[in-house]
Design a protein around this motif. Structure first.
Motif, PDB file in Angstrom:
ATOM      1  N   SER A  22      78.575 -15.852  43.537  1.00  0.00           N
ATOM      2  CA  SER A  22      77.999 -17.100  43.651  1.00  0.00           C
ATOM      3  C   SER A  22      78.252 -18.063  42.337  1.00  0.00           C
ATOM      4  O   SER A  22      77.700 -17.155  41.358  1.00  0.00           O
ATOM      5  N   SER A  23      78.370 -19.204  42.303  1.00  0.00           N
ATOM      6  CA  SER A  23      78.272 -19.802  41.053  1.00  0.00           C
ATOM      7  C   SER A  23      77.108 -20.901  41.011  1.00  0.00           C
ATOM      8  O   SER A  23      76.814 -21.306  39.977  1.00  0.00           O
ATOM      9  N   PHE A  24      76.432 -20.759  42.196  1.00  0.00           N
ATOM     10  CA  PHE A  24      75.266 -21.662  42.665  1.00  0.00           C
ATOM     11  C   PHE A  24      75.552 -23.185  42.553  1.00  0.00           C
ATOM     12  O   PHE A  24      74.746 -24.045  42.487  1.00  0.00           O
ATOM     13  N   GLY A  25      76.718 -23.434  42.860  1.00  0.00           N
ATOM     14  CA  GLY A  25      77.365 -24.802  43.302  1.00  0.00           C
ATOM     15  C   GLY A  25      77.035 -25.058  44.715  1.00  0.00           C
ATOM     16  O   GLY A  25      76.724 -24.154  45.221  1.00  0.00           O
ATOM     17  N   LYS A  26      77.388 -26.049  45.202  1.00  0.00           N
ATOM     18  CA  LYS A  26      77.055 -26.429  46.803  1.00  0.00           C
ATOM     19  C   LYS A  26      77.750 -25.646  47.322  1.00  0.00           C
ATOM     20  O   LYS A  26      77.122 -25.122  48.520  1.00  0.00           O
ATOM     21  N   ASP A  27      78.934 -25.354  47.318  1.00  0.00           N
ATOM     22  CA  ASP A  27      79.649 -24.444  48.382  1.00  0.00           C
ATOM     23  C   ASP A  27      79.180 -22.812  48.320  1.00  0.00           C
ATOM     24  O   ASP A  27      78.854 -22.350  49.421  1.00  0.00           O
ATOM     25  N   SER A  28      78.802 -22.487  47.009  1.00  0.00           N
ATOM     26  CA  SER A  28      78.245 -21.187  47.009  1.00  0.00           C
ATOM     27  C   SER A  28      76.927 -21.149  47.710  1.00  0.00           C
ATOM     28  O   SER A  28      76.542 -20.130  48.208  1.00  0.00           O
ATOM     29  N   LEU A  29      76.229 -22.143  47.460  1.00  0.00           N
ATOM     30  CA  LEU A  29      74.683 -22.092  47.797  1.00  0.00           C
ATOM     31  C   LEU A  29      74.801 -22.018  49.392  1.00  0.00           C
ATOM     32  O   LEU A  29      73.864 -21.512  50.164  1.00  0.00           O
ATOM     33  N   LEU A  30      75.609 -22.768  50.065  1.00  0.00           N
ATOM     34  CA  LEU A  30      75.933 -22.917  51.652  1.00  0.00           C
ATOM     35  C   LEU A  30      76.219 -21.353  52.101  1.00  0.00           C
ATOM     36  O   LEU A  30      75.441 -20.898  52.768  1.00  0.00           O
ATOM     37  N   LEU A  31      77.081 -20.709  51.244  1.00  0.00           N
ATOM     38  CA  LEU A  31      77.558 -19.257  51.866  1.00  0.00           C
ATOM     39  C   LEU A  31      76.157 -18.588  51.683  1.00  0.00           C
ATOM     40  O   LEU A  31      76.056 -17.622  52.601  1.00  0.00           O
ATOM     41  N   LEU A  32      75.784 -18.491  50.341  1.00  0.00           N
ATOM     42  CA  LEU A  32      74.708 -17.819  50.068  1.00  0.00           C
ATOM     43  C   LEU A  32      73.514 -17.978  51.308  1.00  0.00           C
ATOM     44  O   LEU A  32      72.634 -16.983  51.816  1.00  0.00           O
ATOM     45  N   SER A  33      73.024 -19.265  51.622  1.00  0.00           N
ATOM     46  CA  SER A  33      72.340 -19.576  52.572  1.00  0.00           C
ATOM     47  C   SER A  33      72.532 -18.812  53.884  1.00  0.00           C
ATOM     48  O   SER A  33      71.403 -18.168  54.674  1.00  0.00           O
ATOM     49  N   LEU A  34      73.787 -18.852  54.323  1.00  0.00           N
ATOM     50  CA  LEU A  34      74.226 -18.336  55.557  1.00  0.00           C
ATOM     51  C   LEU A  34      73.904 -16.728  55.665  1.00  0.00           C
ATOM     52  O   LEU A  34      73.721 -16.369  56.489  1.00  0.00           O
ATOM     53  N   VAL A  35      74.365 -16.153  54.625  1.00  0.00           N
ATOM     54  CA  VAL A  35      74.283 -14.700  54.347  1.00  0.00           C
ATOM     55  C   VAL A  35      72.829 -14.262  54.404  1.00  0.00           C
ATOM     56  O   VAL A  35      72.384 -13.092  55.187  1.00  0.00           O
ATOM     57  N   ARG A  36      71.944 -15.004  53.770  1.00  0.00           N
ATOM     58  CA  ARG A  36      70.596 -14.844  53.779  1.00  0.00           C
ATOM     59  C   ARG A  36      69.914 -14.926  55.145  1.00  0.00           C
ATOM     60  O   ARG A  36      68.726 -14.237  55.280  1.00  0.00           O
ATOM     61  N   GLU A  37      70.551 -15.775  56.239  1.00  0.00           N
ATOM     62  CA  GLU A  37      70.134 -15.912  57.457  1.00  0.00           C
ATOM     63  C   GLU A  37      70.141 -14.276  58.207  1.00  0.00           C
ATOM     64  O   GLU A  37      69.518 -14.253  58.998  1.00  0.00           O
ATOM     65  N   VAL A  38      71.388 -13.651  57.756  1.00  0.00           N
ATOM     66  CA  VAL A  38      71.421 -12.488  58.311  1.00  0.00           C
ATOM     67  C   VAL A  38      70.783 -11.339  57.711  1.00  0.00           C
ATOM     68  O   VAL A  38      70.212 -10.432  58.202  1.00  0.00           O
ATOM     69  N   ASP A  39      70.988 -11.297  56.241  1.00  0.00           N
ATOM     70  CA  ASP A  39      70.407 -10.225  55.532  1.00  0.00           C
ATOM     71  C   ASP A  39      69.893 -10.749  54.171  1.00  0.00           C
ATOM     72  O   ASP A  39      70.760 -10.904  53.471  1.00  0.00           O
ATOM     73  N   LYS A  40      68.498 -10.824  53.959  1.00  0.00           N
ATOM     74  CA  LYS A  40      68.266 -11.379  52.716  1.00  0.00           C
ATOM     75  C   LYS A  40      68.243 -10.339  51.461  1.00  0.00           C
ATOM     76  O   LYS A  40      67.885 -10.694  50.349  1.00  0.00           O
ATOM     77  N   ASN A  41      68.661  -9.223  51.694  1.00  0.00           N
ATOM     78  CA  ASN A  41      68.795  -8.285  50.714  1.00  0.00           C
ATOM     79  C   ASN A  41      70.305  -7.982  50.023  1.00  0.00           C
ATOM     80  O   ASN A  41      70.454  -6.984  49.390  1.00  0.00           O
ATOM     81  N   VAL A  42      71.276  -8.698  50.519  1.00  0.00           N
ATOM     82  CA  VAL A  42      72.519  -8.758  50.132  1.00  0.00           C
ATOM     83  C   VAL A  42      72.416  -9.029  48.385  1.00  0.00           C
ATOM     84  O   VAL A  42      72.178 -10.242  48.210  1.00  0.00           O
ATOM     85  N   PRO A  43      73.065  -8.367  47.672  1.00  0.00           N
ATOM     86  CA  PRO A  43      72.922  -8.575  46.303  1.00  0.00           C
ATOM     87  C   PRO A  43      73.988  -9.814  46.020  1.00  0.00           C
ATOM     88  O   PRO A  43      74.760  -9.987  46.540  1.00  0.00           O
ATOM     89  N   VAL A  44      73.619 -10.564  44.897  1.00  0.00           N
ATOM     90  CA  VAL A  44      74.492 -11.669  44.459  1.00  0.00           C
ATOM     91  C   VAL A  44      74.981 -11.486  43.099  1.00  0.00           C
ATOM     92  O   VAL A  44      74.413 -10.990  42.180  1.00  0.00           O
ATOM     93  N   LEU A  45      76.484 -11.852  42.950  1.00  0.00           N
ATOM     94  CA  LEU A  45      77.299 -11.618  41.614  1.00  0.00           C
ATOM     95  C   LEU A  45      77.278 -13.214  41.299  1.00  0.00           C
ATOM     96  O   LEU A  45      77.751 -13.847  41.942  1.00  0.00           O
ATOM     97  N   TRP A  46      76.816 -13.312  40.109  1.00  0.00           N
ATOM     98  CA  TRP A  46      76.604 -14.889  39.610  1.00  0.00           C
ATOM     99  C   TRP A  46      77.680 -14.928  38.764  1.00  0.00           C
ATOM    100  O   TRP A  46      77.906 -14.331  37.562  1.00  0.00           O
ATOM    101  N   PHE A  47      78.648 -15.764  39.079  1.00  0.00           N
ATOM    102  CA  PHE A  47      79.942 -16.021  38.400  1.00  0.00           C
ATOM    103  C   PHE A  47      79.412 -17.278  37.444  1.00  0.00           C
ATOM    104  O   PHE A  47      79.490 -18.438  37.839  1.00  0.00           O
ATOM    105  N   ARG A  48      79.311 -16.814  36.201  1.00  0.00           N
ATOM    106  CA  ARG A  48      78.828 -18.294  35.257  1.00  0.00           C
ATOM    107  C   ARG A  48      80.091 -18.632  34.408  1.00  0.00           C
ATOM    108  O   ARG A  48      80.844 -17.667  33.928  1.00  0.00           O
ATOM    109  N   THR A  49      80.328 -19.951  34.630  1.00  0.00           N
ATOM    110  CA  THR A  49      81.723 -20.251  34.062  1.00  0.00           C
ATOM    111  C   THR A  49      81.660 -21.006  32.624  1.00  0.00           C
ATOM    112  O   THR A  49      82.590 -20.620  31.921  1.00  0.00           O
ATOM    113  N   ALA A  50      80.526 -21.608  32.433  1.00  0.00           N
ATOM    114  CA  ALA A  50      80.532 -22.166  31.108  1.00  0.00           C
ATOM    115  C   ALA A  50      79.062 -22.144  30.894  1.00  0.00           C
ATOM    116  O   ALA A  50      78.134 -22.218  31.540  1.00  0.00           O
TER     117      ALA A  50
END
Length: 83
Positions: A22-50
């Protein structure tokens, strides 16, 4: 959206060690939200660009609010590849 949810369910059901990039941009947040609907314990790799203070602060707010397990690595280098 229902198909997207089903795809996420199938992938998480078959993955040995799932994680979400996840970059925590809008697309990443949508995917993260969908994943959390299924499993709230999936770890996140935060891709920081700048070094963007506002984006960084927003990401940290989401991380705290959603109580995420996040692993973050700043890029060693950034560059542009010319055609």
């Amino acid at each position: 959206m229902n198909q997207a949810r089903e795809n996420v369910r199938q992938v998480l059901a078959t993955a040995r060690n799932p994680a979400v990039l996840s970059s925590f941009g809008k697309d990443s947040l949508l995917l993260l939200s969908l994943v959390r609907e299924v499993d709230k314990n999936v770890p996140v790799l935060w891709f920081r660009t700048a070094a963007n203070y506002e984006q960084d602060q927003f990401a940290r707010q989401v991380i705290r609010a959603w109580e995420l397990s996040v692993y973050s690595y700043e890029p060693a280098d950034t560059y542009l590849l010319v055609h």
